[in-house]
Design a protein around this motif. Sequence first.
Motif, short mmCIF file in Angstrom:
data_model
loop_
_atom_site.label_atom_id
_atom_site.label_comp_id
_atom_site.label_asym_id
_atom_site.label_seq_id
_atom_site.Cartn_x
_atom_site.Cartn_y
_atom_site.Cartn_z
N MET A 1 0.84 -1.19 0.00
CA MET A 1 0.00 0.00 0.00
C MET A 1 0.88 1.25 0.00
O MET A 1 1.91 1.28 0.66
CB MET A 1 -0.91 0.00 1.23
N ILE A 2 0.50 2.24 -0.75
CA ILE A 2 1.28 3.47 -0.83
C ILE A 2 0.98 4.39 0.34
O ILE A 2 -0.05 4.26 1.01
CB ILE A 2 1.00 4.21 -2.15
N LEU A 3 1.90 5.31 0.59
CA LEU A 3 1.74 6.32 1.63
C LEU A 3 1.65 7.69 0.98
O LEU A 3 2.36 7.98 0.02
CB LEU A 3 2.92 6.30 2.60
N GLU A 233 1.29 -2.82 -10.39
CA GLU A 233 2.20 -3.70 -9.66
C GLU A 233 3.00 -2.90 -8.62
O GLU A 233 3.20 -3.35 -7.48
CB GLU A 233 3.16 -4.38 -10.64
N THR A 234 3.45 -1.72 -9.01
CA THR A 234 4.23 -0.88 -8.10
C THR A 234 3.36 -0.37 -6.95
O THR A 234 3.81 -0.27 -5.81
CB THR A 234 4.85 0.30 -8.86
N GLY A 244 10.70 1.22 3.93
CA GLY A 244 10.79 2.67 3.94
C GLY A 244 11.13 3.29 2.61
O GLY A 244 11.55 4.44 2.55
N ALA A 245 10.99 2.54 1.51
CA ALA A 245 11.30 3.07 0.18
C ALA A 245 10.01 3.53 -0.48
O ALA A 245 9.18 2.73 -0.86
CB ALA A 245 11.98 1.99 -0.67
N GLY A 246 9.83 4.83 -0.59
CA GLY A 246 8.61 5.36 -1.18
C GLY A 246 8.52 5.07 -2.67
O GLY A 246 9.53 5.01 -3.37
N GLN A 247 7.29 4.91 -3.15
CA GLN A 247 7.10 4.60 -4.58
C GLN A 247 6.80 5.83 -5.41
O GLN A 247 6.63 5.75 -6.61
CB GLN A 247 5.93 3.61 -4.74
N GLY A 248 6.69 7.02 -4.77
CA GLY A 248 6.25 8.21 -5.49
C GLY A 248 7.07 8.53 -6.71
O GLY A 248 6.54 8.76 -7.80
N LYS A 249 8.39 8.54 -6.56
CA LYS A 249 9.27 8.87 -7.69
C LYS A 249 9.16 7.82 -8.79
O LYS A 249 9.12 8.15 -9.98
CB LYS A 249 10.71 9.00 -7.21
N LYS A 250 9.10 6.56 -8.40
CA LYS A 250 9.01 5.48 -9.38
C LYS A 250 7.70 5.57 -10.15
O LYS A 250 7.68 5.42 -11.38
CB LYS A 250 9.10 4.14 -8.67
N LEU A 251 6.60 5.84 -9.45
CA LEU A 251 5.31 5.99 -10.12
C LEU A 251 5.33 7.19 -11.08
O LEU A 251 4.72 7.15 -12.15
CB LEU A 251 4.20 6.18 -9.08
N GLY A 252 6.05 8.24 -10.69
CA GLY A 252 6.16 9.40 -11.57
C GLY A 252 6.88 9.06 -12.86
O GLY A 252 6.48 9.49 -13.95
N PHE A 253 7.95 8.25 -12.76
CA PHE A 253 8.68 7.83 -13.97
C PHE A 253 7.80 6.97 -14.88
O PHE A 253 7.82 7.12 -16.11
CB PHE A 253 9.94 7.05 -13.58
N ASN A 294 1.81 13.60 -4.58
CA ASN A 294 1.50 13.46 -3.16
C ASN A 294 1.94 12.11 -2.58
O ASN A 294 1.78 11.87 -1.38
CB ASN A 294 -0.02 13.62 -2.92
N VAL A 295 2.48 11.24 -3.43
CA VAL A 295 2.86 9.90 -2.96
C VAL A 295 4.27 9.91 -2.41
O VAL A 295 5.19 10.47 -3.03
CB VAL A 295 2.75 8.88 -4.12
N LEU A 296 4.45 9.31 -1.25
CA LEU A 296 5.79 9.24 -0.63
C LEU A 296 6.75 8.43 -1.50
O LEU A 296 6.38 7.37 -1.99
CB LEU A 296 5.66 8.58 0.74
#
Length: 296
Positions: A1-3, A233-234, A244-253, A294-296
């Motif tokens: 789940m995302i933060l 999947e992400t 503690g690794a946020g997915q925000g940057k990865k989702l942005g890419f 807004n995603v961590l």
Amino acid sequence: MILSMTGFGRGTAASATRKVTVEIKSLNSKQLDLFMRVPSYFREMEIELRTMLAAELERGKVEMSVSIENTVAHATASLNIGALENYRAQITEMQQQLGLPEPADWYATLLRMPDTMQTKAEEMDSADREALVEATRLAAAALTNFRLTEGSKLYAFFCEKIKNIGNLLKEIEPYEQSRVGKIRQRLEDQLASLHGVDYDKGRLEQELIFYIEKLDVSEEKLRLRSHLDYFIETLGTPELVRHGAGQGKKLGFIAQEMGREINTLGSKSNDAEMQKIVVKMKDELEQIKEQVLNVL
């Protein structure tokens, strides 16, 4: 789940003499931007608190405030008797030399003079230090829970938008097939309008195949579908949250790559109805990009 990066948390802890309250609020930011309001009594703890919050919160524009409530009376100031004696002697001497009357209220006169009160600097004890650390830990945990709640809302939002783009991608297929016949008919009509001009139908067929291949969007559709699946999947990788690794940057890419494929679909569509669908896909993607921030 995302933060989510947006959140608020409050924590309270107490020592034998003081109650400490910590409040933390967070908004989105590309990195950790931490602003702290800490009473001078706890000033030496700032670096430790900053390190503690950086490990827990990872990213965001974070504002932390600390307040102290004394539960036992503390005498932190006392009268400077020596200064008061000196002031009284000088005032008495001035009175005698200038022939002035004696002050009607010695207390009011003397206490208005500078440096008649002396403040005792307090040193932080270990119990108050532990109370501050505990209150900070509780506030950070409450903020993380808030972020998780907001993250669940973002998760549902992203799933809906990705599903919408997938459905729109399926709507392209009928127009993709029908436009081949339209292109053929348009070329034949244009050639027929050229009276007295003969042409090789075999060569026309070859050119038509080449033209249609340039407009083929099969690869773009395949890559876009792959990006949609990877985005979901992400979103659903709990290991990232646990470590503690946020997915925000990865989702942005991933969203950027989706945009490239959608733009190529639009440039190759060569059909009004297909272009309308592409515009709808762009609208859905733009909403995703806004919320990914807004995603961590």
